[in-house]
Design a protein around this motif. Structure first.
Motif, PDB file in Angstrom:
ATOM      1  N   GLU A 456      -5.096 -13.535  -0.506  1.00  0.00           N
ATOM      2  CA  GLU A 456      -6.318 -12.827  -0.890  1.00  0.00           C
ATOM      3  C   GLU A 456      -6.357 -12.573  -2.403  1.00  0.00           C
ATOM      4  O   GLU A 456      -7.420 -12.575  -3.032  1.00  0.00           O
ATOM      5  CB  GLU A 456      -6.427 -11.511  -0.123  1.00  0.00           C
ATOM      6  CG  GLU A 456      -6.861 -11.726   1.325  1.00  0.00           C
ATOM      7  CD  GLU A 456      -6.723 -10.468   2.189  1.00  0.00           C
ATOM      8  OE1 GLU A 456      -6.900 -10.592   3.412  1.00  0.00           O
ATOM      9  OE2 GLU A 456      -6.429  -9.392   1.638  1.00  0.00           O
ATOM     10  N   ALA A 457      -5.139 -12.335  -2.976  1.00  0.00           N
ATOM     11  CA  ALA A 457      -5.098 -12.041  -4.417  1.00  0.00           C
ATOM     12  C   ALA A 457      -5.533 -13.249  -5.252  1.00  0.00           C
ATOM     13  O   ALA A 457      -5.994 -13.082  -6.388  1.00  0.00           O
ATOM     14  CB  ALA A 457      -3.681 -11.611  -4.809  1.00  0.00           C
ATOM     15  N   THR A 458      -5.389 -14.437  -4.692  1.00  0.00           N
ATOM     16  CA  THR A 458      -5.730 -15.630  -5.486  1.00  0.00           C
ATOM     17  C   THR A 458      -7.178 -16.071  -5.289  1.00  0.00           C
ATOM     18  O   THR A 458      -7.594 -17.097  -5.849  1.00  0.00           O
ATOM     19  CB  THR A 458      -4.811 -16.814  -5.098  1.00  0.00           C
ATOM     20  OG1 THR A 458      -5.005 -17.067  -3.706  1.00  0.00           O
ATOM     21  CG2 THR A 458      -3.363 -16.534  -5.374  1.00  0.00           C
ATOM     22  N   PRO A 486      -4.065 -12.078 -10.001  1.00  0.00           N
ATOM     23  CA  PRO A 486      -4.115 -11.259 -11.214  1.00  0.00           C
ATOM     24  C   PRO A 486      -2.936 -10.289 -11.349  1.00  0.00           C
ATOM     25  O   PRO A 486      -2.808  -9.609 -12.364  1.00  0.00           O
ATOM     26  CB  PRO A 486      -5.423 -10.483 -11.041  1.00  0.00           C
ATOM     27  CG  PRO A 486      -5.626 -10.402  -9.573  1.00  0.00           C
ATOM     28  CD  PRO A 486      -5.041 -11.647  -8.989  1.00  0.00           C
ATOM     29  N   GLY A 487      -2.120 -10.166 -10.295  1.00  0.00           N
ATOM     30  CA  GLY A 487      -1.039  -9.177 -10.337  1.00  0.00           C
ATOM     31  C   GLY A 487      -1.568  -7.795  -9.952  1.00  0.00           C
ATOM     32  O   GLY A 487      -2.730  -7.641  -9.575  1.00  0.00           O
ATOM     33  N   ILE A 488      -0.676  -6.809 -10.050  1.00  0.00           N
ATOM     34  CA  ILE A 488      -1.055  -5.450  -9.628  1.00  0.00           C
ATOM     35  C   ILE A 488      -1.160  -4.584 -10.881  1.00  0.00           C
ATOM     36  O   ILE A 488      -0.185  -4.488 -11.634  1.00  0.00           O
ATOM     37  CB  ILE A 488       0.020  -4.852  -8.696  1.00  0.00           C
ATOM     38  CG1 ILE A 488       0.308  -5.823  -7.552  1.00  0.00           C
ATOM     39  CG2 ILE A 488      -0.363  -3.482  -8.176  1.00  0.00           C
ATOM     40  CD1 ILE A 488       1.712  -5.766  -7.050  1.00  0.00           C
ATOM     41  N   THR A 502      -5.677   1.369  -0.831  1.00  0.00           N
ATOM     42  CA  THR A 502      -6.287   0.029  -0.873  1.00  0.00           C
ATOM     43  C   THR A 502      -7.256  -0.072  -2.042  1.00  0.00           C
ATOM     44  O   THR A 502      -7.872   0.921  -2.429  1.00  0.00           O
ATOM     45  CB  THR A 502      -7.010  -0.296   0.454  1.00  0.00           C
ATOM     46  OG1 THR A 502      -7.552  -1.614   0.356  1.00  0.00           O
ATOM     47  CG2 THR A 502      -8.145   0.671   0.745  1.00  0.00           C
ATOM     48  N   TRP A 503      -7.313  -1.240  -2.609  1.00  0.00           N
ATOM     49  CA  TRP A 503      -8.270  -1.474  -3.702  1.00  0.00           C
ATOM     50  C   TRP A 503      -9.115  -2.707  -3.385  1.00  0.00           C
ATOM     51  O   TRP A 503      -9.565  -3.422  -4.244  1.00  0.00           O
ATOM     52  CB  TRP A 503      -7.510  -1.649  -5.023  1.00  0.00           C
ATOM     53  CG  TRP A 503      -6.843  -0.363  -5.434  1.00  0.00           C
ATOM     54  CD1 TRP A 503      -7.400   0.626  -6.176  1.00  0.00           C
ATOM     55  CD2 TRP A 503      -5.527   0.054  -5.113  1.00  0.00           C
ATOM     56  NE1 TRP A 503      -6.500   1.658  -6.329  1.00  0.00           N
ATOM     57  CE2 TRP A 503      -5.340   1.337  -5.675  1.00  0.00           C
ATOM     58  CE3 TRP A 503      -4.467  -0.494  -4.372  1.00  0.00           C
ATOM     59  CZ2 TRP A 503      -4.165   2.054  -5.561  1.00  0.00           C
ATOM     60  CZ3 TRP A 503      -3.295   0.213  -4.258  1.00  0.00           C
ATOM     61  CH2 TRP A 503      -3.152   1.487  -4.844  1.00  0.00           C
ATOM     62  N   LYS A 504      -9.236  -2.930  -2.058  1.00  0.00           N
ATOM     63  CA  LYS A 504     -10.010  -4.088  -1.616  1.00  0.00           C
ATOM     64  C   LYS A 504     -11.212  -3.582  -0.862  1.00  0.00           C
ATOM     65  O   LYS A 504     -11.076  -2.617  -0.102  1.00  0.00           O
ATOM     66  CB  LYS A 504      -9.182  -4.892  -0.597  1.00  0.00           C
ATOM     67  CG  LYS A 504      -8.412  -6.029  -1.159  1.00  0.00           C
ATOM     68  CD  LYS A 504      -7.620  -6.668  -0.038  1.00  0.00           C
ATOM     69  CE  LYS A 504      -6.285  -7.105  -0.583  1.00  0.00           C
ATOM     70  NZ  LYS A 504      -5.339  -7.396   0.490  1.00  0.00           N
ATOM     71  N   GLY A 535       0.671 -12.976 -11.930  1.00  0.00           N
ATOM     72  CA  GLY A 535       0.705 -12.876 -10.468  1.00  0.00           C
ATOM     73  C   GLY A 535       1.711 -11.823 -10.015  1.00  0.00           C
ATOM     74  O   GLY A 535       2.471 -11.273 -10.811  1.00  0.00           O
ATOM     75  N   ALA A 536       1.650 -11.543  -8.712  1.00  0.00           N
ATOM     76  CA  ALA A 536       2.513 -10.488  -8.166  1.00  0.00           C
ATOM     77  C   ALA A 536       3.703 -11.101  -7.430  1.00  0.00           C
ATOM     78  O   ALA A 536       3.656 -12.249  -6.992  1.00  0.00           O
ATOM     79  CB  ALA A 536       1.710  -9.621  -7.209  1.00  0.00           C
ATOM     80  N   GLU A 537       4.751 -10.291  -7.308  1.00  0.00           N
ATOM     81  CA  GLU A 537       5.924 -10.751  -6.552  1.00  0.00           C
ATOM     82  C   GLU A 537       6.337  -9.635  -5.595  1.00  0.00           C
ATOM     83  O   GLU A 537       6.580  -8.503  -6.003  1.00  0.00           O
ATOM     84  CB  GLU A 537       7.075 -11.055  -7.509  1.00  0.00           C
ATOM     85  CG  GLU A 537       8.346 -11.412  -6.764  1.00  0.00           C
ATOM     86  CD  GLU A 537       9.511 -11.642  -7.717  1.00  0.00           C
ATOM     87  OE1 GLU A 537       9.444 -12.607  -8.519  1.00  0.00           O
ATOM     88  OE2 GLU A 537      10.477 -10.867  -7.654  1.00  0.00           O
TER      89      GLU A 537
HETATM   90  P1  ADP Z   1      -5.025  -3.852   2.251  1.00  0.00           P
HETATM   91  O1  ADP Z   1      -4.644  -5.277   2.092  1.00  0.00           O
HETATM   92  O2  ADP Z   1      -5.693  -3.562   3.551  1.00  0.00           O
HETATM   93  O3  ADP Z   1      -5.751  -3.249   1.093  1.00  0.00           O
HETATM   94  P2  ADP Z   1      -2.224  -3.419   1.839  1.00  0.00           P
HETATM   95  O4  ADP Z   1      -1.385  -2.229   2.096  1.00  0.00           O
HETATM   96  O5  ADP Z   1      -1.780  -4.693   2.406  1.00  0.00           O
HETATM   97  O6  ADP Z   1      -3.656  -3.024   2.343  1.00  0.00           O
HETATM   98  O7  ADP Z   1      -2.366  -3.568   0.297  1.00  0.00           O
HETATM   99  C1  ADP Z   1      -2.656  -2.464  -0.528  1.00  0.00           C
HETATM  100  C2  ADP Z   1      -3.184  -2.892  -1.859  1.00  0.00           C
HETATM  101  O8  ADP Z   1      -2.160  -3.522  -2.598  1.00  0.00           O
HETATM  102  C3  ADP Z   1      -4.283  -3.893  -1.784  1.00  0.00           C
HETATM  103  O9  ADP Z   1      -5.547  -3.274  -1.645  1.00  0.00           O
HETATM  104  C4  ADP Z   1      -4.158  -4.601  -3.108  1.00  0.00           C
HETATM  105  O10 ADP Z   1      -4.909  -3.908  -4.106  1.00  0.00           O
HETATM  106  C5  ADP Z   1      -2.700  -4.481  -3.493  1.00  0.00           C
HETATM  107  N1  ADP Z   1      -1.981  -5.735  -3.292  1.00  0.00           N
HETATM  108  C6  ADP Z   1      -1.275  -6.114  -2.222  1.00  0.00           C
HETATM  109  N2  ADP Z   1      -0.740  -7.342  -2.397  1.00  0.00           N
HETATM  110  C7  ADP Z   1      -1.152  -7.778  -3.598  1.00  0.00           C
HETATM  111  C8  ADP Z   1      -0.936  -8.982  -4.379  1.00  0.00           C
HETATM  112  N3  ADP Z   1      -0.192 -10.010  -3.913  1.00  0.00           N
HETATM  113  N4  ADP Z   1      -1.490  -9.053  -5.582  1.00  0.00           N
HETATM  114  C9  ADP Z   1      -2.234  -8.014  -6.062  1.00  0.00           C
HETATM  115  N5  ADP Z   1      -2.482  -6.864  -5.403  1.00  0.00           N
HETATM  116  C10 ADP Z   1      -1.936  -6.737  -4.184  1.00  0.00           C
END
Ligand code: ADP
Length: 551
Positions: A456-458, A486-488, A502-504, A535-537
């Motif tokens: 989803e991040a990509t 984009p990373g976190i 959540t930020w989605k 990117g994120a890890e």
């Molecule tokens: P959700 O996916 O339902 O929002 P999660 O607990 O899985 O809940 O994730 C919380 C938040 O962490 C996401 O809303 C997103 O902003 C951030 N996040 C998770 N994985 C990634 C990632 N690979 N890259 C960037 N942000 C991420």
């Protein structure tokens, strides 16, 4: 004096296997025999001056039997009381008074039984109130009534006796006898038998042996009073130890044994109390024995109360844990929706694919798609099953598993989405990896959560890349999921694993929080960071099952 047994609560659900009349006859004979025997024993303690026994345990016997076996034992008690009255008091007590004495004895026992039942007495002596109830109701109703009957008859028969003096002596004798035998009979005939399984036979035997040895030594009359008198108090610590460490029926049994030896010895003119004349000596000894019995009962009851409080505290903790689980369940029901989303999406897309393949007649590929559909349905069912097990407090089943066997179903599950979103997935797993001990579906949930987040991040990029790599170390496996998204943002990192963070748009914020709990339940750690290359890890560790067992 009379011998009114105190009534007790109804038999503690004792099973009456024989015919009712055989059962009743058996209990009646037991009652009559025991009542008569302790009556005979009681007459050992009769100073010539009064003809009144100074210890009268028969009342206690009657009370215990009627309490444990019910009012149907009253006729047998009437027979026993008549026999004793007739045999020992007939020369001096006129017939009407003798009959009145028997009736008063029965009335006292019935009243005492009623009182004990009415006030909720329990023969287990697990609460202090049971001790006070026996003392008060036994003392007032049974012993009081029995003493009144006895004193009345005696005073009528012997001009020299004043009613008040006689009543006092009879009452003391009844009460002492009652405190001596009623607790032991109540706990053995009634409540005590259910606790036999807990007892430590060696400890009870050692305590019993020590008590009998000390009582025997003190009351055999061979020791000088200066030694025997202080030694008579040595039974106290032993009885206290029994009260604290043994089931209550053992404590009451030991106390009664010590008391019976002390009374018998003194009654026969031996031991430190015997030198003062029967009346004074027995009153002094009675005072000591009353203290001994009370000490034993009070300590047993306090221990019972402490154990009950501990049991309540344990229950409370269990309730709290359950309530905690259920409130987590509130969160997890949201999580359930989250976790089911993936298999349900997969189900839908495999179903559509199957339909298309069927229309085009591509049977081989259809078989494959249907197998994936089947696997997704099973995954959904398993997730629901695990949630139910969690709510019921069951721990998940851990099994020995090789990591590639965990990865395969996860990649199968994500394949339609990867294809649809044109995400390039790289998987790098070394050939020889130690096995892990894990609940497979839970680990699959973690992997699916991390990989979906990465996908989803990509979103929005033309070169969407997700990479899964595994490193095997001596004691743990390190599983890393990276993406070229984009990373976190740094400020979100501290709260990233919090539930509902959540930020989605349309996100639940549960995937990472559930994943971290699951990894930690397996003894591992889940962490997140941003890669320098962008990117994120996300990385988690899992302890290996056995470093020598390589896949
Ligand atoms: P959700 O996916 O339902 O929002 P999660 O607990 O899985 O809940 O994730 C919380 C938040 O962490 C996401 O809303 C997103 O902003 C951030 N996040 C998770 N994985 C990634 C990632 N690979 N890259 C960037 N942000 C991420």
């Amino acid at each position: 004096m009379s011998t009114a047994p105190l009534p007790l609560a109804r038999p503690h659900s004792r099973t009456e296997t024989s015919a009712p009349w055989v059962w009743l006859a058996g209990r009646s004979v037991m009652l009559i025999a025991l009542y008569y025997a302790v009556g005979l024993w009681g007459f050992v303690f009769t100073p010539d001056a009064y003809g009144i026994p100074l210890v009268w345990p028969a009342t206690g016997v009657g009370l215990a039997f009627v309490y444990v076996y019910g009012y149907r034992l009253l006729p047998a008690l009437g027979i026993a009381a008549s026999l004793i009255t007739w045999q020992f008091t007939s020369p001096m007590m006129p017939l009407p008074e003798a009959l009145g004495s028997v009736v008063a004895t029965l009335a006292g026992v019935a009243l005492g039984t009623h009182g004990l039942r009415r006030f909720g007495f329990s023969a287990r002596f697990e609460r202090l109130r049971d001790v006070w109830l026996l003392l008060l109701i036994g003392g007032l109703a049974a012993s009081g009534s029995a003493a009144t009957a006895g004193a009345w008859g005696m005073a009528a028969g012997m001009e020299s006796l004043r009613f008040s003096n006689t009543w006092w002596l009879c009452w003391m004798a009844d009460l002492m006898g009652l405190m001596l035998v009623a607790p032991v009979l109540l706990t053995w005939l009634g409540a005590g038998l259910t606790r036999h399984a807990e007892q430590n036979h060696a400890r009870a035997a050692a305590l019993g042996f020590s008590l009998v040895a000390i009582a025997g030594l003190v009351y055999a009359g061979h020791l000088p009073t200066g030694i025997a008198m202080p030694l008579s108090y040595a039974v106290f610590p032993l009885v206290m130890l029994a009260a604290v460490r043994c089931p209550v029926h053992i404590t009451t049994g030991l106390t009664m044994a010590a008391g019976a030896i002390a009374l018998s010895g003194t009654g026969w003119g031996m031991g430190p109390f015997a030198e003062m004349g029967l009346e004074v000596s027995l009153l002094s000894l009675n005072a000591q024995l009353a203290l001994l019995v009370l000490t034993a009962l009070v300590l047993s009851a306090m221990r019972g109360e402490r154990e009950a409080a501990e049991a309540r505290a344990r229950q409370h903790l269990d309730d709290l844990a359950r309530a905690g689980r259920l409130s987590t369940l509130g969160e997890l029901s949201a999580g359930l929706a989250h976790e089911l989303n993936q298999p349900l999406c997969a189900l839908a897309s495999y179903a559509q694919a199957s339909k298309r393949l069927l229309e085009r007649g591509r049977m081989e590929e259809l078989k494959d798609a249907l197998a994936q559909l089947d696997a997704s349905a099973h995954r959904a069912a398993e997730t629901v099953r695990q949630m139910r097990a969690f709510a019921a407090g069951h721990s998940p089943e851990f099994s020995s598993i090789a990591l590639p066997d965990l990865l395969r179903p996860v990649l199968d599950l994500l394949r339609p989405e990867l294809r649809r979103g044109r995400v390039q997935m790289d998987v790098s797993v070394p050939n020889a990896l130690p096995r892990i001990k894990a609940a497979p579906v839970q680990m699959e949930q973690v992997l699916v959560n991390l990989l979906r987040n990465a996908m989803e991040a990509t979103e929005g990029r033309s070169d969407r890349q997700v990479r899964l790599s595994v490193q095997g170390e001596d004691t743990e496996l390190r599983i890393t999921v990276t993406d070229n998204g984009p990373g976190i943002p740094e400020h979100r990192l501290p709260a990233l694993f919090d539930p509902f963070a959540t930020w989605k748009s349309g996100g639940l914020g549960l995937g990472l929080s559930i994943s971290r709990s699951l990894v930690e339940a397996h003894g591992g750690h889940l962490t997140a960071r941003n890669r320098e290359a962008g990117g994120a890890e996300f990385q988690f560790t899992l302890p290996v099952e056995d470093r020598d067992a390589r896949t």
